[in-house]
Design an enzyme around this catalytic site. Structure first.
Site, PDB file in Angstrom:
ATOM      1  N   LYS A 156       5.792  15.182  10.625  1.00  0.00           N
ATOM      2  CA  LYS A 156       5.884  15.897   9.344  1.00  0.00           C
ATOM      3  C   LYS A 156       6.166  17.383   9.605  1.00  0.00           C
ATOM      4  O   LYS A 156       7.306  17.777   9.783  1.00  0.00           O
ATOM      5  CB  LYS A 156       4.590  15.715   8.540  1.00  0.00           C
ATOM      6  CG  LYS A 156       4.442  14.341   7.891  1.00  0.00           C
ATOM      7  CD  LYS A 156       3.986  13.276   8.828  1.00  0.00           C
ATOM      8  CE  LYS A 156       3.523  12.028   8.116  1.00  0.00           C
ATOM      9  NZ  LYS A 156       3.189  10.962   9.061  1.00  0.00           N
ATOM     10  N   ASP A 178      -7.407  16.520   9.976  1.00  0.00           N
ATOM     11  CA  ASP A 178      -6.101  15.868   9.984  1.00  0.00           C
ATOM     12  C   ASP A 178      -5.095  16.962   9.624  1.00  0.00           C
ATOM     13  O   ASP A 178      -4.904  17.287   8.455  1.00  0.00           O
ATOM     14  CB  ASP A 178      -6.064  14.719   8.973  1.00  0.00           C
ATOM     15  CG  ASP A 178      -4.722  13.991   8.987  1.00  0.00           C
ATOM     16  OD1 ASP A 178      -3.715  14.613   9.398  1.00  0.00           O
ATOM     17  OD2 ASP A 178      -4.677  12.825   8.590  1.00  0.00           O
ATOM     18  N   ARG A 222       1.466   4.255  -4.125  1.00  0.00           N
ATOM     19  CA  ARG A 222       0.221   4.842  -3.629  1.00  0.00           C
ATOM     20  C   ARG A 222      -0.847   4.548  -4.681  1.00  0.00           C
ATOM     21  O   ARG A 222      -1.251   5.396  -5.445  1.00  0.00           O
ATOM     22  CB  ARG A 222       0.352   6.354  -3.403  1.00  0.00           C
ATOM     23  CG  ARG A 222       1.338   6.749  -2.328  1.00  0.00           C
ATOM     24  CD  ARG A 222       0.802   6.776  -0.915  1.00  0.00           C
ATOM     25  NE  ARG A 222       0.726   5.499  -0.238  1.00  0.00           N
ATOM     26  CZ  ARG A 222       0.734   5.383   1.096  1.00  0.00           C
ATOM     27  NH1 ARG A 222       0.833   6.445   1.874  1.00  0.00           N
ATOM     28  NH2 ARG A 222       0.626   4.202   1.673  1.00  0.00           N
ATOM     29  N   PHE A 235       0.189  -2.539   2.268  1.00  0.00           N
ATOM     30  CA  PHE A 235       1.313  -1.943   1.522  1.00  0.00           C
ATOM     31  C   PHE A 235       2.617  -1.943   2.318  1.00  0.00           C
ATOM     32  O   PHE A 235       3.692  -1.961   1.747  1.00  0.00           O
ATOM     33  CB  PHE A 235       0.966  -0.506   1.090  1.00  0.00           C
ATOM     34  CG  PHE A 235       0.629   0.404   2.231  1.00  0.00           C
ATOM     35  CD1 PHE A 235      -0.640   0.418   2.772  1.00  0.00           C
ATOM     36  CD2 PHE A 235       1.589   1.225   2.797  1.00  0.00           C
ATOM     37  CE1 PHE A 235      -0.949   1.242   3.849  1.00  0.00           C
ATOM     38  CE2 PHE A 235       1.299   2.054   3.865  1.00  0.00           C
ATOM     39  CZ  PHE A 235       0.021   2.049   4.392  1.00  0.00           C
ATOM     40  N   PHE A 274      -7.098   8.416   3.929  1.00  0.00           N
ATOM     41  CA  PHE A 274      -5.692   8.123   4.191  1.00  0.00           C
ATOM     42  C   PHE A 274      -5.652   6.751   4.856  1.00  0.00           C
ATOM     43  O   PHE A 274      -6.541   6.392   5.628  1.00  0.00           O
ATOM     44  CB  PHE A 274      -4.991   9.185   5.045  1.00  0.00           C
ATOM     45  CG  PHE A 274      -3.533   8.850   5.201  1.00  0.00           C
ATOM     46  CD1 PHE A 274      -2.669   8.943   4.119  1.00  0.00           C
ATOM     47  CD2 PHE A 274      -3.038   8.349   6.392  1.00  0.00           C
ATOM     48  CE1 PHE A 274      -1.335   8.552   4.225  1.00  0.00           C
ATOM     49  CE2 PHE A 274      -1.703   7.965   6.508  1.00  0.00           C
ATOM     50  CZ  PHE A 274      -0.852   8.068   5.424  1.00  0.00           C
ATOM     51  N   THR A 275      -4.604   5.997   4.562  1.00  0.00           N
ATOM     52  CA  THR A 275      -4.524   4.581   4.943  1.00  0.00           C
ATOM     53  C   THR A 275      -4.827   4.327   6.423  1.00  0.00           C
ATOM     54  O   THR A 275      -5.774   3.627   6.751  1.00  0.00           O
ATOM     55  CB  THR A 275      -3.122   4.049   4.591  1.00  0.00           C
ATOM     56  OG1 THR A 275      -2.146   4.908   5.201  1.00  0.00           O
ATOM     57  CG2 THR A 275      -2.906   4.028   3.088  1.00  0.00           C
ATOM     58  N   TYR A 307       8.144  11.352  35.129  1.00  0.00           N
ATOM     59  CA  TYR A 307       6.983  10.585  34.655  1.00  0.00           C
ATOM     60  C   TYR A 307       5.773  11.505  34.504  1.00  0.00           C
ATOM     61  O   TYR A 307       5.009  11.402  33.548  1.00  0.00           O
ATOM     62  CB  TYR A 307       6.677   9.437  35.622  1.00  0.00           C
ATOM     63  CG  TYR A 307       5.622   8.503  35.063  1.00  0.00           C
ATOM     64  CD1 TYR A 307       5.996   7.391  34.298  1.00  0.00           C
ATOM     65  CD2 TYR A 307       4.260   8.760  35.252  1.00  0.00           C
ATOM     66  CE1 TYR A 307       5.037   6.565  33.753  1.00  0.00           C
ATOM     67  CE2 TYR A 307       3.299   7.929  34.705  1.00  0.00           C
ATOM     68  CZ  TYR A 307       3.689   6.827  33.957  1.00  0.00           C
ATOM     69  OH  TYR A 307       2.741   6.012  33.410  1.00  0.00           O
TER      70      TYR A 307
HETATM   71  N1  F0G Z   1      -2.450  11.480   8.503  1.00  0.00           N
HETATM   72  C1  F0G Z   1      -1.716  11.763   7.418  1.00  0.00           C
HETATM   73  C2  F0G Z   1      -2.217  12.739   6.426  1.00  0.00           C
HETATM   74  C3  F0G Z   1      -0.487  11.123   7.234  1.00  0.00           C
HETATM   75  O1  F0G Z   1       0.232  11.401   6.146  1.00  0.00           O
HETATM   76  C4  F0G Z   1      -0.035  10.185   8.196  1.00  0.00           C
HETATM   77  C5  F0G Z   1       1.217   9.476   8.016  1.00  0.00           C
HETATM   78  C6  F0G Z   1      -0.843   9.937   9.315  1.00  0.00           C
HETATM   79  C7  F0G Z   1      -2.041  10.611   9.431  1.00  0.00           C
HETATM   80  C8  F0G Z   1      -0.452   8.935  10.358  1.00  0.00           C
HETATM   81  O2  F0G Z   1       0.583   9.416  11.140  1.00  0.00           O
HETATM   82  O3  F0G Z   1       2.520   7.915  10.611  1.00  0.00           O
HETATM   83  O4  F0G Z   1       2.547   9.437  12.591  1.00  0.00           O
HETATM   84  O5  F0G Z   1       1.103   7.440  12.573  1.00  0.00           O
HETATM   85  N2  F0G Z   1       1.821   9.440   6.916  1.00  0.00           N
HETATM   86  C9  F0G Z   1       3.100   8.826   6.626  1.00  0.00           C
HETATM   87  C10 F0G Z   1       3.378   8.971   5.156  1.00  0.00           C
HETATM   88  C11 F0G Z   1       3.255   7.440   7.132  1.00  0.00           C
HETATM   89  O6  F0G Z   1       4.404   8.440   4.705  1.00  0.00           O
HETATM   90  O7  F0G Z   1       2.607   9.608   4.442  1.00  0.00           O
HETATM   91  P1  F0G Z   1       1.748   8.499  11.746  1.00  0.00           P
END
Ligand code: F0G
Length: 462
Positions: A263, A220, A387, A453, A129-130, A77
Site C-alpha cells: 500500500k 498495523d 466489506r 470473502f 481487519f480480516t 541469497y
Molecule cells: N493490514 C491492513 C490494514 C490491510 O489493509 C491489509 C491488506 C493487511 C494488513 C494484509 O496485508 O494483503 O499484504 O497480506 N489489505 C488488502 C486490502 C488486501 O485490499 O485492503 P497483505
C-alpha cells in the site's frame, strides 16, 4: 471574478510514461463474467475489468525511480545490498531499529501473532481487519473490538473515527487481567471502518494506558502515511509538521509494527515487521527462515526490496499523499451530487458505499454489499469489493457475524487512474442507484473455511 478564484483545480503530481490498455466490454458479456465468477468480484478475471477499484494492495504504479531500482537488484541469497538500504530507510522513516522483511503483510501478522500470543489471550483492537484477526485467532487469541462507537455509524462526522475507546479498553483489561492481553492492536487508518484515522492525542492516551498496565502496543502501519496526513489536516498543532515528522512521532509510541508494503510503499509486493523490541526481533528473524526465506530477503527478490526502499522515500512526499486523498475526496463529492449513500468522512484509501442505505429492501442475510458490488461491475466493468457480512465471517461458534457496517469499497490504487476514470465510475454508480429498486439479494452457494470473502460463490435469488 477575482484572479485567484480561477485557480482552484489541482492535477496529479505525475505524468504518464507507459500505458496499459484496458478493455471496454458489453453489459451482456459482463453479465456472463459475473455469473461465472459466482458474483464475487475477487473471482473475475482482471482482463474483464474496465476500472479496477478492488484494492490499493500491490496495484500501485511505481515511479521511474522505483523501476530503475529494479535493475539494481542484488539477488544474492544472503546479505543483499538492497536489504541493508531498505533497513536503513525503515529506521529513517519509521524510527524503529529492528527490521524483518516478509513477502506481504499477512506473513508479518502470522509471525507476530505466533510470537506474542498464548492460547486463551485477548487482543483488543480498533476494529478488526480480516487477515489480522484471523492470524490472532489461529494463534489462540480472542479479538475484542474497542474502537469508539462512532466508527460503526456511517454518518457520524467524527474526524478520528479510528480512535480507541479508552473506557472499553480499560474495562477489558480489568475484566480479563493485563497478563491475558497479548498486546493492543492499533491500525490507522482503519480499513474496515472506511479508512478512518486515529488522532495523535488518542494514541498518546492509549500509550499511557498500556504503559500503566505494562501491555505491549503494536501498530498495523500498512497505511500509516494516510493517518499522518489526516493528523496534519485535522489535529491542532500538526499543520506545520511534515508527513515524515508526524509518521515518526506515531511510530514512537509503538513497541513495533507490521506493514503490508503493497500500500503506502507503492510497490506490487512486500511487507515487513519493524520493532524496538530486540527479543521479538530475534524471534521474528528466526521464524522468517521457517516460513518466508532468509532474514535478508523474507520471500522477496532483491529488486523488490529496492523498490520498497525507494517507495519509502516517495510515500512521505506531501504532494503524493495529498493528491491520492484528493482523488478520493473528488470521487466522494461527485457521488454526493447523486445522493448516493456513503461513509463519512471520506477515507484515506477508498470511498465506501453504504449498502444498507443503498439497498434498504435487501436484508443483510441476502448480502446487500456483495450484490451491489456485482451490480456495479455488470453496469460498467468497475470493480469494487464487499466489506460487510461476507467479510466479517463467522464467530468461534460458527455463527455469522452481523457487522453494523455493510459496505462496498471502491479503492484507489496509487498513481493509476485519472479524474476521467473517476467520472466514469461515478456515472455508473449513480445509474445503479437510480435502478436500485430492481436489485434483489443473493444466496451463498459455496463458502470456504477461511477468509470466505475471497472465494465464496453466490447465486441471485429469484
Ligand atoms: N493490514 C491492513 C490494514 C490491510 O489493509 C491489509 C491488506 C493487511 C494488513 C494484509 O496485508 O494483503 O499484504 O497480506 N489489505 C488488502 C486490502 C488486501 O485490499 O485492503 P497483505
Amino acid at each position: 471574478m477575482s484572479k485567484q478564484s480561477l485557480k482552484h483545480s489541482w492535477a496529479e503530481p505525475y505524468k504518464i510514461k507507459m500505458v496499459e490498455p484496458i478493455k471496454v466490454t458489453t453489459r451482456e458479456y459482463r453479465e456472463k463474467c459475473a455469473k461465472e465468477a459466482g458474483y464475487n468480484t475477487f473471482l473475475l478475471k482482471s482482463e474483464d475489468v474496465y476500472i479496477d477499484l478492488l484494492t490499493d494492495s500491490g496495484t500501485n504504479a511505481m515511479s521511474d525511480y522505483q523501476w530503475a531500482g529494479l535493475m539494481m537488484g542484488d539477488e544474492a541469497y544472503a546479505g543483499s545490498r538492497n536489504f541493508y538500504y531498505l533497513w536503513d530507510n525503515v529506521k529513517k522513516f519509521y524510527g524503529l531499529p529492528y527490521f524483518v522483511p516478509t513477502h506481504q503483510g499477512r506473513a508479518a501478522e502470522h509471525m507476530i501473532s505466533k510470537i506474542m500470543i498464548k492460547p486463551g489471550d485477548y487482543v483488543p483492537g480498533n476494529m478488526y481487519f480480516t487477515t489480522t484477526r484471523l492470524h490472532q485467532e489461529l494463534a489462540g487469541a480472542t479479538f475484542v473490538d474497542v474502537i469508539i462507537d462512532e466508527a460503526h455509524d456511517p454518518r457520524s462526522m467524527h474526524p478520528f473515527k479510528g480512535n480507541i475507546d479508552l473506557k472499553k479498553l480499560e474495562d477489558l483489561i480489568k475484566k480479563v487481567g493485563a497478563n491475558k492481553i497479548a498486546y493492543v492492536s492499533m491500525a490507522g487508518p482503519v480499513n474496515m471502518a472506511g479508512g478512518q484515522p486515529f488522532s495523535m492525542a488518542n494514541l498518546q492516551d492509549v500509550y499511557e494506558l498500556t504503559k500503566k498496565y505494562k501491555i505491549k502496543l503494536w501498530f498495523d502501519g500498512t497505511r500509516a502515511t494516510e493517518n499522518a496526513y489526516f493528523i496534519k489536516m485535522r489535529e491542532k498543532g500538526y499543520a506545520d509538521k511534515t508527513i515524515a515528522q508526524i509518521l515518526k512521532e506515531i511510530c514512537s509510541y509503538f513497541d513495533g509494527m507490521w506493514v503490508s508494503a503493497k500500500k503506502d510503499l507503492m510497490v506490487n509486493i512486500g511487507g515487513f515487521i519493524a520493532t524496538r523490541n530486540k527479543k521479538v526481533f530475534e524471534e521474528a528473524r528466526n521464524l522468517v527462515v521457517v516460513y518466508e526465506g532468509l532474514h535478508t530477503y523474507g520471500g522477496l527478490a532483491g529488486r523488490d526490496l529496492e523498490a520498497m526502499a525507494r517507495g519509502l522515500e516517495e510515500m512521505v512526499k506531501f504532494e503524493n499523499i495529498s493528491s491520492r486523498i484528493g482523488q478520493i475526496e473528488y470521487f466522494g463529492k461527485q457521488l454526493e451530487k447523486y445522493y448516493v449513500p456513503l461513509v463519512y468522512p471520506f477515507g484515506g484509501h477508498a470511498i465506501f458505499l453504504d449498502a444498507k442505505q443503498f439497498l434498504p429492501h435487501v436484508k443483510q442475510d441476502f448480502f446487500p454489499a456483495q450484490t451491489l458490488s456485482a451490480e456495479i461491475y455488470v453496469d460498467s466493468g468497475v470493480r469494487g469489493m464487499e466489506r460487510g457480512i461476507v467479510s466479517a465471517g463467522r464467530d468461534s461458534e460458527g455463527k455469522n457475524r452481523y457487522p453494523k457496517l455493510e459496505l462496498v469499497r471502491l479503492t484507489f490504487p496509487r498513481r493509476v487512474y485519472t479524474q476521467s476514470h473517476i467520472d466514469v465510475a461515478v456515472e455508473s454508480i449513480a445509474q445503479v442507484f437510480e435502478d436500485r429498486k430492481k436489485i434483489k439479494g443473493m444466496k451463498m452457494i459455496y463458502e470456504p473455511k477461511y477468509l470466505r470473502f475471497f472465494q465464496a460463490r453466490f447465486e441471485k435469488i429469484k
